[in-house]
Design an enzyme around this catalytic site. Structure first.
Site, mmCIF file in Angstrom:
data_model
loop_
_atom_site.group_PDB
_atom_site.id
_atom_site.type_symbol
_atom_site.label_atom_id
_atom_site.label_comp_id
_atom_site.label_asym_id
_atom_site.label_seq_id
_atom_site.Cartn_x
_atom_site.Cartn_y
_atom_site.Cartn_z
ATOM 1 N N ASN A 215 44.961 56.958 23.090
ATOM 2 C CA ASN A 215 44.626 55.508 23.378
ATOM 3 C C ASN A 215 43.167 55.800 23.713
ATOM 4 O O ASN A 215 42.218 56.585 24.092
ATOM 5 C CB ASN A 215 44.988 55.350 24.935
ATOM 6 C CG ASN A 215 44.632 54.159 25.349
ATOM 7 O OD1 ASN A 215 43.322 53.911 25.500
ATOM 8 N ND2 ASN A 215 45.539 53.528 26.069
ATOM 9 N N HIS B 296 38.635 53.856 26.521
ATOM 10 C CA HIS B 296 37.591 54.112 27.403
ATOM 11 C C HIS B 296 36.496 54.548 26.557
ATOM 12 O O HIS B 296 35.441 54.977 27.130
ATOM 13 C CB HIS B 296 37.885 55.372 28.370
ATOM 14 C CG HIS B 296 39.088 54.815 29.416
ATOM 15 N ND1 HIS B 296 38.831 53.631 29.887
ATOM 16 C CD2 HIS B 296 40.227 55.162 29.904
ATOM 17 C CE1 HIS B 296 39.854 53.248 30.878
ATOM 18 N NE2 HIS B 296 40.756 54.192 30.631
ATOM 19 N N HIS C 166 44.731 48.936 24.470
ATOM 20 C CA HIS C 166 45.114 47.961 25.508
ATOM 21 C C HIS C 166 44.227 46.759 25.591
ATOM 22 O O HIS C 166 43.173 47.000 25.955
ATOM 23 C CB HIS C 166 45.377 48.515 26.978
ATOM 24 C CG HIS C 166 45.852 47.500 27.869
ATOM 25 N ND1 HIS C 166 46.120 48.147 29.149
ATOM 26 C CD2 HIS C 166 46.240 46.059 27.696
ATOM 27 C CE1 HIS C 166 46.819 47.021 29.777
ATOM 28 N NE2 HIS C 166 46.920 46.015 29.113
ATOM 29 N N ARG D 231 43.171 44.069 27.111
ATOM 30 C CA ARG D 231 43.330 43.367 28.558
ATOM 31 C C ARG D 231 42.849 41.607 28.476
ATOM 32 O O ARG D 231 41.928 41.474 27.755
ATOM 33 C CB ARG D 231 42.758 43.903 29.661
ATOM 34 C CG ARG D 231 43.410 45.528 29.674
ATOM 35 C CD ARG D 231 42.645 46.003 31.088
ATOM 36 N NE ARG D 231 43.147 45.698 32.174
ATOM 37 C CZ ARG D 231 44.075 46.243 32.842
ATOM 38 N NH1 ARG D 231 44.454 47.633 32.515
ATOM 39 N NH2 ARG D 231 44.564 45.629 34.105
ATOM 40 N N ARG E 162 37.897 43.866 29.501
ATOM 41 C CA ARG E 162 37.212 44.840 30.054
ATOM 42 C C ARG E 162 36.489 45.825 29.272
ATOM 43 O O ARG E 162 35.601 46.610 29.154
ATOM 44 C CB ARG E 162 37.618 45.045 31.391
ATOM 45 C CG ARG E 162 38.738 46.264 31.075
ATOM 46 C CD ARG E 162 39.299 46.913 32.344
ATOM 47 N NE ARG E 162 39.754 46.096 33.425
ATOM 48 C CZ ARG E 162 40.592 46.356 34.377
ATOM 49 N NH1 ARG E 162 40.812 47.458 34.668
ATOM 50 N NH2 ARG E 162 41.208 45.380 35.391
ATOM 51 N N GLU F 151 48.985 47.641 23.132
ATOM 52 C CA GLU F 151 49.564 47.614 24.466
ATOM 53 C C GLU F 151 48.917 46.247 24.960
ATOM 54 O O GLU F 151 47.953 45.800 24.971
ATOM 55 C CB GLU F 151 48.897 48.619 25.402
ATOM 56 C CG GLU F 151 49.535 49.974 25.501
ATOM 57 C CD GLU F 151 48.771 50.787 26.614
ATOM 58 O OE1 GLU F 151 48.047 50.396 27.505
ATOM 59 O OE2 GLU F 151 48.758 52.062 26.304
ATOM 60 N N THR G 16 46.734 50.648 34.349
ATOM 61 C CA THR G 16 48.187 49.926 34.514
ATOM 62 C C THR G 16 48.912 50.888 35.761
ATOM 63 O O THR G 16 48.973 52.039 35.622
ATOM 64 C CB THR G 16 48.956 50.167 33.261
ATOM 65 O OG1 THR G 16 48.264 49.710 32.142
ATOM 66 C CG2 THR G 16 50.096 49.568 33.262
ATOM 67 N N GLU H 170 58.653 53.462 26.998
ATOM 68 C CA GLU H 170 57.802 54.288 27.355
ATOM 69 C C GLU H 170 57.706 54.456 28.531
ATOM 70 O O GLU H 170 57.637 53.711 29.646
ATOM 71 C CB GLU H 170 56.223 53.853 26.792
ATOM 72 C CG GLU H 170 55.334 54.963 27.310
ATOM 73 C CD GLU H 170 53.759 54.557 27.052
ATOM 74 O OE1 GLU H 170 53.601 53.569 26.105
ATOM 75 O OE2 GLU H 170 52.770 55.156 27.609
ATOM 76 N N HIS I 80 50.816 58.082 30.665
ATOM 77 C CA HIS I 80 49.962 57.851 31.786
ATOM 78 C C HIS I 80 49.706 59.129 32.721
ATOM 79 O O HIS I 80 50.533 59.553 33.131
ATOM 80 C CB HIS I 80 50.641 56.644 32.605
ATOM 81 C CG HIS I 80 49.549 55.734 33.195
ATOM 82 N ND1 HIS I 80 48.686 56.205 34.375
ATOM 83 C CD2 HIS I 80 49.059 54.740 33.053
ATOM 84 C CE1 HIS I 80 48.123 55.372 34.504
ATOM 85 N NE2 HIS I 80 48.130 54.305 33.878
HETATM 86 N N1 PXP Z 1 50.687 54.574 28.127
HETATM 87 C C1 PXP Z 1 50.324 53.188 28.726
HETATM 88 C C2 PXP Z 1 51.203 51.969 28.588
HETATM 89 C C3 PXP Z 1 49.088 52.884 29.481
HETATM 90 O O1 PXP Z 1 48.879 51.654 30.032
HETATM 91 C C4 PXP Z 1 48.135 54.012 29.360
HETATM 92 C C5 PXP Z 1 46.860 53.512 29.901
HETATM 93 O O2 PXP Z 1 46.090 52.708 29.348
HETATM 94 C C6 PXP Z 1 48.451 55.236 28.952
HETATM 95 C C7 PXP Z 1 49.893 55.451 28.464
HETATM 96 C C8 PXP Z 1 47.297 56.254 28.860
HETATM 97 O O3 PXP Z 1 47.282 56.656 30.162
HETATM 98 P P1 PXP Z 1 46.102 57.584 30.445
HETATM 99 O O4 PXP Z 1 44.669 57.082 30.201
HETATM 100 O O5 PXP Z 1 46.267 58.041 31.955
HETATM 101 O O6 PXP Z 1 46.301 58.857 29.460
#
Ligand code: PXP
Length: 241
Positions: free
Chosen positions: A8, A11, A44, A46, A50, A71, A102, A152, A192
């Protein structure tokens, strides 16, 4: 089979948005993650934009060679966007404006009709649908009833556990939900809060096909490069299973 790692890159966009400019580009980060061995890219989009922007999603669709997982909240706006961009997978997540990330899984059981409708529309559009849920049997069963192909499992409670007893209890719930889901014919992903310290026990779960990891990889990448951060995570996943 080893679980795949999908990265992901939200960030990377968070850093870019801090100055409102063009750098660093999450699209470039996604390409580097793929070169390092990631099997998928996740963003994601949003409602408040953001971090990831519409432009990022469209460009990622052009350049991602593995698979793109979008996402999204189950809103009309996001469904329209998904049908236009056609990610390989759309993951439905709950979204609250004030949250930092999330916070919990989607309450599929509490909004089964709406979830099933969105799953149907996206599936007819040629997109596989994943539901991001807490690892509890009712949510797994409700997810199956919506027609989604993938769940997931939210690993946040496991990742945030403060005692070993709590951590083991949370892990057991993930294991049981994974087994139940697979038994129902669902494909299982997890994510997550997973990081270099806690990924192993989740990677070991035989039903888990994909790990979705963002923050810890991006955090490490800012210090040691995306290439090294992804490879080090892959090494841990492969060592576990
Ligand atoms: N899976 C989902 C559905 C999420 O919303 C997120 C966070 O955006 C992640 C995985 C990844 O989480 P993390 O950034 O804590 O690794």
């Amino acid at each position: 089979m080893r679980p795949r790692l999908a990265v992901n890159v939200d960030h990377i966009a968070t850093i870019r948005q801090a100055r409102g400019g063009a750098e660093p580009d999450p699209v470039a980060a996604a390409m580097l993650a793929e070169v390092a061995g990631a099997s998928g890219v996740i963003v994601h989009l949003r409602e408040d934009r953001r971090h990831i922007q519409d432009r990022d999603v469209r460009l990622l669709r052009e350049v991602v060679k593995t698979h793109l997982n979008l996402e999204m909240a189950a809103t009309d706006e996001m469904v329209k966007m998904a049908l236009e961009v056609l990610p390989d997978v759309a993951t439905l997540v709950p979204e609250r404006r004030q949250e930092l990330t999330t916070e919990g899984g989607l309450d599929v059981g509490g909004q089964e009709e709406r979830a099933a409708e969105v799953v149907r529309v996206l599936t007819e559009g040629g997109i596989k649908v994943s539901l991001f849920i807490d690892p509890v049997p009712e949510q797994v069963e409700a997810s199956k009833r919506t027609g989604a192909q993938i769940v997931e499992l939210h690993t946040g409670t496991y990742a945030d556990a403060r005692t070993e007893t709590d951590r083991q209890a949370a892990l057991l719930k993930i294991m049981e939900a994974a087994r139940l889901g697979r038994g129902l014919g669902l494909r299982i992903a997890a994510g997550h809060g997973l990081n270099y310290q806690n990924v192993g026990p989740v990677a070991v779960i035989p039903e888990v096909e994909e790990l979705n990891i963002g923050h810890s990889i991006v955090a490490r990448a800012t210090l040691v490069s995306i290439d090294r951060a992804v490879r080090e995570m892959l090494d841990l996943i492969h060592a576990a299973r």
